[in-house]
Design a protein around this motif. Structure first.
Motif, PDB file in Angstrom:
ATOM      1  N   UNK A  30       0.813  -1.224   0.000  1.00 12.01           N
ATOM      2  CA  UNK A  30       0.000   0.000   0.000  1.00 12.01           C
ATOM      3  C   UNK A  30       0.844   1.271   0.000  1.00 12.01           C
ATOM      4  N   UNK A  31       2.005   1.239   0.661  1.00 12.62           N
ATOM      5  CA  UNK A  31       2.814   2.454   0.749  1.00 12.62           C
ATOM      6  C   UNK A  31       3.382   2.884  -0.604  1.00 12.62           C
ATOM      7  N   UNK A  32       3.331   2.000  -1.607  1.00 13.57           N
ATOM      8  CA  UNK A  32       3.828   2.338  -2.935  1.00 13.57           C
ATOM      9  C   UNK A  32       2.707   2.457  -3.960  1.00 13.57           C
ATOM     10  N   UNK A  33       1.478   2.604  -3.494  1.00 11.84           N
ATOM     11  CA  UNK A  33       0.352   2.618  -4.431  1.00 11.84           C
ATOM     12  C   UNK A  33      -0.796   3.448  -3.880  1.00 11.84           C
ATOM     13  N   UNK A  34      -1.862   3.487  -4.635  1.00 10.80           N
ATOM     14  CA  UNK A  34      -3.068   4.201  -4.256  1.00 10.80           C
ATOM     15  C   UNK A  34      -4.263   3.248  -4.408  1.00 10.80           C
ATOM     16  N   UNK A  35      -4.420   2.325  -3.465  1.00 12.97           N
ATOM     17  CA  UNK A  35      -5.534   1.376  -3.572  1.00 12.97           C
ATOM     18  C   UNK A  35      -6.879   2.055  -3.302  1.00 12.97           C
ATOM     19  N   UNK A  36      -7.911   1.557  -3.949  1.00 10.00           N
ATOM     20  CA  UNK A  36      -9.257   2.106  -3.821  1.00 10.00           C
ATOM     21  C   UNK A  36     -10.190   1.123  -3.125  1.00 10.00           C
ATOM     22  N   UNK A  37     -11.102   1.673  -2.341  1.00  9.65           N
ATOM     23  CA  UNK A  37     -12.170   0.836  -1.797  1.00  9.65           C
ATOM     24  C   UNK A  37     -13.036   0.386  -2.971  1.00  9.65           C
ATOM     25  N   UNK A  38     -13.738  -0.703  -2.756  1.00  8.63           N
ATOM     26  CA  UNK A  38     -14.578  -1.227  -3.831  1.00  8.63           C
ATOM     27  C   UNK A  38     -15.782  -1.937  -3.244  1.00  8.63           C
ATOM     28  N   UNK A  39     -16.713  -2.202  -4.117  1.00  7.33           N
ATOM     29  CA  UNK A  39     -17.903  -2.970  -3.779  1.00  7.33           C
ATOM     30  C   UNK A  39     -18.081  -4.004  -4.889  1.00  7.33           C
ATOM     31  N   UNK A  40     -18.398  -5.224  -4.515  1.00  8.22           N
ATOM     32  CA  UNK A  40     -18.638  -6.244  -5.540  1.00  8.22           C
ATOM     33  C   UNK A  40     -20.041  -6.029  -6.103  1.00  8.22           C
ATOM     34  N   UNK A  41     -20.107  -5.882  -7.427  1.00 11.97           N
ATOM     35  CA  UNK A  41     -21.387  -5.637  -8.089  1.00 11.97           C
ATOM     36  C   UNK A  41     -21.591  -6.651  -9.203  1.00 11.97           C
ATOM     37  N   UNK A  42     -22.837  -7.015  -9.377  1.00 11.34           N
ATOM     38  CA  UNK A  42     -23.189  -7.947 -10.446  1.00 11.34           C
ATOM     39  C   UNK A  42     -23.154  -7.189 -11.773  1.00 11.34           C
ATOM     40  N   UNK A  43     -22.448  -7.755 -12.755  1.00  4.33           N
ATOM     41  CA  UNK A  43     -22.348  -7.133 -14.069  1.00  4.33           C
ATOM     42  C   UNK A  43     -22.726  -8.131 -15.161  1.00  4.33           C
ATOM     43  N   UNK A  44     -23.041  -7.582 -16.324  1.00  5.36           N
ATOM     44  CA  UNK A  44     -23.295  -8.419 -17.496  1.00  5.36           C
ATOM     45  C   UNK A  44     -22.027  -8.494 -18.333  1.00  5.36           C
ATOM     46  N   UNK A  45     -21.707  -9.661 -18.826  1.00  2.49           N
ATOM     47  CA  UNK A  45     -20.637  -9.757 -19.819  1.00  2.49           C
ATOM     48  C   UNK A  45     -21.317  -9.927 -21.166  1.00  2.49           C
ATOM     49  N   UNK A  46     -20.761  -9.294 -22.171  1.00  3.98           N
ATOM     50  CA  UNK A  46     -21.362  -9.313 -23.503  1.00  3.98           C
ATOM     51  C   UNK A  46     -20.498 -10.094 -24.473  1.00  3.98           C
ATOM     52  N   UNK A  47     -21.123 -10.561 -25.510  1.00  4.68           N
ATOM     53  CA  UNK A  47     -20.378 -11.187 -26.602  1.00  4.68           C
ATOM     54  C   UNK A  47     -20.951 -10.680 -27.913  1.00  4.68           C
ATOM     55  N   UNK A  48     -20.113 -10.653 -28.957  1.00  5.41           N
ATOM     56  CA  UNK A  48     -20.592 -10.150 -30.249  1.00  5.41           C
ATOM     57  C   UNK A  48     -21.601 -11.102 -30.876  1.00  5.41           C
ATOM     58  N   UNK A  49     -22.503 -10.526 -31.634  1.00  4.83           N
ATOM     59  CA  UNK A  49     -23.478 -11.325 -32.384  1.00  4.83           C
ATOM     60  C   UNK A  49     -23.085 -11.301 -33.866  1.00  4.83           C
ATOM     61  N   UNK A  50     -23.572 -12.250 -34.635  1.00  4.74           N
ATOM     62  CA  UNK A  50     -23.197 -12.301 -36.060  1.00  4.74           C
ATOM     63  C   UNK A  50     -23.536 -11.014 -36.824  1.00  4.74           C
ATOM     64  N   UNK A  51     -24.561 -10.284 -36.376  1.00  4.38           N
ATOM     65  CA  UNK A  51     -24.947  -9.056 -37.082  1.00  4.38           C
ATOM     66  C   UNK A  51     -24.138  -7.832 -36.647  1.00  4.38           C
ATOM     67  N   UNK A  52     -23.100  -8.036 -35.817  1.00  2.22           N
ATOM     68  CA  UNK A  52     -22.249  -6.933 -35.384  1.00  2.22           C
ATOM     69  C   UNK A  52     -22.697  -6.292 -34.082  1.00  2.22           C
ATOM     70  N   UNK A  53     -23.784  -6.777 -33.524  1.00  2.00           N
ATOM     71  CA  UNK A  53     -24.262  -6.243 -32.252  1.00  2.00           C
ATOM     72  C   UNK A  53     -23.637  -6.984 -31.080  1.00  2.00           C
ATOM     73  N   UNK A  54     -24.303  -6.886 -29.948  1.00  2.00           N
ATOM     74  CA  UNK A  54     -23.842  -7.585 -28.754  1.00  2.00           C
ATOM     75  C   UNK A  54     -25.037  -8.174 -28.026  1.00  2.00           C
ATOM     76  N   UNK A  55     -24.784  -9.257 -27.313  1.00  2.51           N
ATOM     77  CA  UNK A  55     -25.807  -9.863 -26.479  1.00  2.51           C
ATOM     78  C   UNK A  55     -25.194 -10.242 -25.139  1.00  2.51           C
ATOM     79  N   UNK A  56     -26.042 -10.387 -24.138  1.00  2.00           N
ATOM     80  CA  UNK A  56     -25.566 -10.773 -22.818  1.00  2.00           C
ATOM     81  C   UNK A  56     -25.056 -12.208 -22.891  1.00  2.00           C
TER      82      UNK A  56
END
Length: 106
Positions: free
Chosen positions: A14-40
């Motif tokens: 810690x003395x050599x850095x700037x750590x941040x507090x955090x909260x674990x949050x649920x997120x969506x991961x996306x992947x590309x679709x054949x039409x160039x869009x994205x889906x969950x």
């Protein structure tokens, strides 16, 4: 400046850095679709930084850049020694020590 979660908290004191507090949050991961869009693709959890603290840490670095640069140089020296080999060695030492502690006496 980093979210104090996962490997960074193990690598840089810690003395050599700037750590941040955090909260674990649920997120969506996306992947590309054949039409160039994205889906969950799926849902998972990720460390979400405390934005107000991030702003304060960024101001701190800006206002005292020479101290931040000194911290960064020391941190870079530490992380430059982290390789796949040293990580694997450390992991094996940890596992072996745990196995010895859990070993049933003969």
């Amino acid at each position: 400046i980093y979210t104090n979660y996962s490997a960074m908290r193990d690598w840089v004191p810690r003395k050599y850095a700037y750590p941040l507090r955090f909260e674990m949050k649920k997120i969506r991961t996306l992947r590309p679709t054949p039409d160039g869009g994205q889906e969950v693709h799926h849902y998972t959890y990720a460390a979400s930084a405390d934005v107000e603290q991030l702003v304060r840490k960024m101001a701190q670095v800006y206002e005292d850049y020479s101290a931040a640069a000194e911290k960064g140089m020391k941190a870079s020296e530490i992380v430059s020694g982290i390789t796949w080999d040293t990580s694997a060695e450390s992991f094996l030492e940890t596992v072996e020590a745990q196995m010895e502690r859990e070993a049933v006496p003969a």
